[in-house]
Scaffold this active site. Structure first.
Site, mmCIF file in Angstrom:
data_model
loop_
_atom_site.group_PDB
_atom_site.id
_atom_site.type_symbol
_atom_site.label_atom_id
_atom_site.label_comp_id
_atom_site.label_asym_id
_atom_site.label_seq_id
_atom_site.Cartn_x
_atom_site.Cartn_y
_atom_site.Cartn_z
ATOM 1 N N HIS A 147 0.843 -1.207 0.000
ATOM 2 C CA HIS A 147 0.000 0.000 0.000
ATOM 3 C C HIS A 147 0.881 1.261 0.000
ATOM 4 O O HIS A 147 0.595 2.226 -0.706
ATOM 5 C CB HIS A 147 -0.919 0.026 1.225
ATOM 6 N N LYS A 196 -17.950 -6.714 6.869
ATOM 7 C CA LYS A 196 -16.654 -7.323 7.156
ATOM 8 C C LYS A 196 -16.375 -7.220 8.637
ATOM 9 O O LYS A 196 -16.857 -6.324 9.316
ATOM 10 C CB LYS A 196 -15.544 -6.599 6.376
ATOM 11 N N ARG A 252 -1.865 -6.465 -8.708
ATOM 12 C CA ARG A 252 -0.676 -7.256 -8.378
ATOM 13 C C ARG A 252 -0.502 -8.416 -9.334
ATOM 14 O O ARG A 252 0.590 -8.752 -9.742
ATOM 15 C CB ARG A 252 -0.786 -7.798 -6.949
ATOM 16 N N SER A 272 -2.850 -7.804 2.662
ATOM 17 C CA SER A 272 -3.180 -7.648 4.085
ATOM 18 C C SER A 272 -3.580 -8.990 4.685
ATOM 19 O O SER A 272 -3.224 -9.296 5.826
ATOM 20 C CB SER A 272 -4.334 -6.661 4.256
#
Ligand code: PNS
Length: 164
Positions: free
Chosen positions: A18, A42, A91, A129
């Site tokens: 990040h 979440k 990514r 993460s």
């Protein structure tokens, strides 16, 4: 005209990936809003306040960066802040489908909003993460993968910090 970009995410917790994206995004815009999404569906490891504190340590006093949190639609938050660009990291190919769908939906909801995808430094492409959370949960070292403040918070959260 001031160009305002938003880098939204869960940042639970923010990683060196990040940080890399924040630096790259800052080169493309006048102002960057790093925005922590509040998602009631979440169950995050860290509270929104904790994640904003981590991000504050990461970005320091950079005057062109603002830290914020938002709930609801990113498209609405962007228009409320006058932002015209969403920055997201790509990514691997596995990221693509979700990011593509989100970009299309965000532009449908806010036609003035373009998504820009940035590729992180190659040694950070595997980082996420969730991997950091899992490694830390089982006592693995996350040194070099997250800011030291985050590493310390993970160690405290999982009871793996060394009391000297
Ligand atoms: O770091 P993440 O979890 O991949 O970030 C995803 C995030 C927060 C950017 C995305 O879920 C989001 O924008 N949520 C807000 C609601 C929204 O606008 N969803 C997309 C269009 S329906």
């Amino acid at each position: 005209m001031t160009r305002i970009a938003i880098y939204p995410g869960s940042f639970d917790p923010p990683t060196r990936g990040h940080e890399d994206l924040i630096r790259r995004a800052l080169a493309l815009t006048d102002r960057l809003i790093v925005a922590v999404a509040i998602n009631p569906n979440k169950n995050p490891l860290f509270s929104v306040e904790e994640r904003l504190t981590f991000l504050q340590h990461i970005v320091g006093n950079e005057p062109r960066i603002e830290l914020a949190s938002f709930s609801g639609l990113l498209a609405d938050f962007a228009s409320s802040r006058g932002a015209t660009m969403v920055v997201r990291g790509l990514r691997a190919v596995s990221d693509f489908e979700y990011e593509f769908q989100m970009a299309i939906m965000n532009r449908r909801l806010n036609p003035g909003l373009e998504s820009v995808f940035l590729v992180p430094a190659v040694d950070l492409t595997y980082l996420s993460s969730s991997l950091v959370r899992e490694a830390a949960h089982f006592g693995g070292s996350v040194e070099g993968l997250v800011h030291p403040v985050v590493a310390q918070a993970l160690a405290v959260r999982f009871g793996t910090d060394v009391v000297s």
